[in-house]
Enzyme design. Structure first.
Site, PDB file in Angstrom:
ATOM      1  N   CYS A 168     -11.064   5.447  -4.276  1.00  0.00           N
ATOM      2  CA  CYS A 168     -12.509   5.598  -4.087  1.00  0.00           C
ATOM      3  C   CYS A 168     -12.901   7.075  -4.293  1.00  0.00           C
ATOM      4  O   CYS A 168     -12.740   7.590  -5.375  1.00  0.00           O
ATOM      5  CB  CYS A 168     -12.939   5.054  -2.727  1.00  0.00           C
ATOM      6  SG  CYS A 168     -14.724   4.778  -2.593  1.00  0.00           S
ATOM      7  N   HIS A 174     -11.017  -0.412  -3.656  1.00  0.00           N
ATOM      8  CA  HIS A 174     -10.083  -0.238  -2.545  1.00  0.00           C
ATOM      9  C   HIS A 174      -8.948  -1.255  -2.684  1.00  0.00           C
ATOM     10  O   HIS A 174      -9.131  -2.429  -2.369  1.00  0.00           O
ATOM     11  CB  HIS A 174     -10.807  -0.452  -1.216  1.00  0.00           C
ATOM     12  CG  HIS A 174     -11.778   0.627  -0.879  1.00  0.00           C
ATOM     13  ND1 HIS A 174     -11.450   1.688  -0.064  1.00  0.00           N
ATOM     14  CD2 HIS A 174     -13.066   0.833  -1.270  1.00  0.00           C
ATOM     15  CE1 HIS A 174     -12.494   2.495   0.049  1.00  0.00           C
ATOM     16  NE2 HIS A 174     -13.484   1.996  -0.679  1.00  0.00           N
ATOM     17  N   GLU A 187      -6.430  -1.660  -0.831  1.00  0.00           N
ATOM     18  CA  GLU A 187      -6.049  -2.177   0.488  1.00  0.00           C
ATOM     19  C   GLU A 187      -6.972  -3.296   0.951  1.00  0.00           C
ATOM     20  O   GLU A 187      -6.636  -4.028   1.897  1.00  0.00           O
ATOM     21  CB  GLU A 187      -6.023  -1.038   1.519  1.00  0.00           C
ATOM     22  CG  GLU A 187      -7.371  -0.519   1.975  1.00  0.00           C
ATOM     23  CD  GLU A 187      -8.010   0.500   1.043  1.00  0.00           C
ATOM     24  OE1 GLU A 187      -9.029   1.097   1.434  1.00  0.00           O
ATOM     25  OE2 GLU A 187      -7.501   0.680  -0.090  1.00  0.00           O
TER      26      GLU A 187
END
Length: 212
Positions: free
Chosen positions: A87, A192, A194
């Site tokens: 990001c 992202h 994750e």
């Protein structure tokens, strides 16, 4: 052997840490360390730089941690350790960012971070939610990832690279919006990983196996 997630008080560290720990454990990789200690970063085998918020604020927070950027630069630029920016951690790789004025970036990948300007009126900014990746060129971190796989985005600004060879993947959002950039031992994702379920976990696993 360690993968370091840099803590400079500007990233979603808990989610990132859990995802990296999960993959590291499943694949028998080295430990995952979250730290703001320059000495630990300097000795890291892999460096992950997350970031949430605005370009200028994240850059200030990073440089307010004395010696931290210098340690990242030594590990990545001098010692060739694999680097993943997430990001804003990806956006700061640019030459400069235009959010809240002009802010110099790392200038590791030539380009400028400017506002997303969709060609279709009424498209909402920020670009938020799931979108399908369009792979422009193959990269080891995208092994097993194909065009059409989706990832999770939250951003109002995009990375416009100065060299098309550094564009690895984009998404469509009223035009092409950069999703993955990279060169040499450096790669960044606007989304992202994750939070991107199967696609994101695969990318994390690929990064942990990457030997540029």
């Amino acid at each position: 052997m360690s993968t370091v997630i840099v803590d400079y008080e500007s990233g979603n560290l808990h989610s990132a840490m859990k995802a990296f720990e999960k993959i590291s454990s499943e694949h028998g990789h080295s430990e995952v360390v979250v730290t703001s200690d320059p000495e630990i970063v300097r000795k890291a085998d892999r460096v992950v730089l997350p970031g949430d918020g605005a370009f200028r604020a994240c850059k200030k927070e990073l440089f307010d941690h004395r010696g931290l950027f210098q340690a990242i630069e030594e590990a990545v630029r001098q010692n060739g350790r694999p680097f993943l920016g997430i990001c804003i951690g990806m956006q700061m790789l640019a030459t400069q960012g235009l959010e809240h004025g002009i802010t110099p970036g790392f200038n590791w990948i030539e380009g400028e971070v400017g506002p997303i300007t969709p060609s279709e009126p009424g498209m909402k900014i920020p670009h938020m939610g799931w979108n399908n990746l369009v792979i422009k060129r193959r990269h080891p971190v995208l092994n097993g990832v194909k065009s059409g796989d989706h990832a999770y985005f939250v951003h109002s600004y995009e990375f416009n690279t100065g060299n098309p060879e550094h564009d690895i993947a984009h998404v469509q959002y009223g035009g092409d919006v950069s999703a993955v950039v990279g060169c040499d031992n450096i790669v960044g994702t606007q989304f992202h990983p994750e939070k991107s379920q199967t696609t994101g976990l695969r990318i994390i696993a690929n990064f942990l196996n990457w030997s540029p």
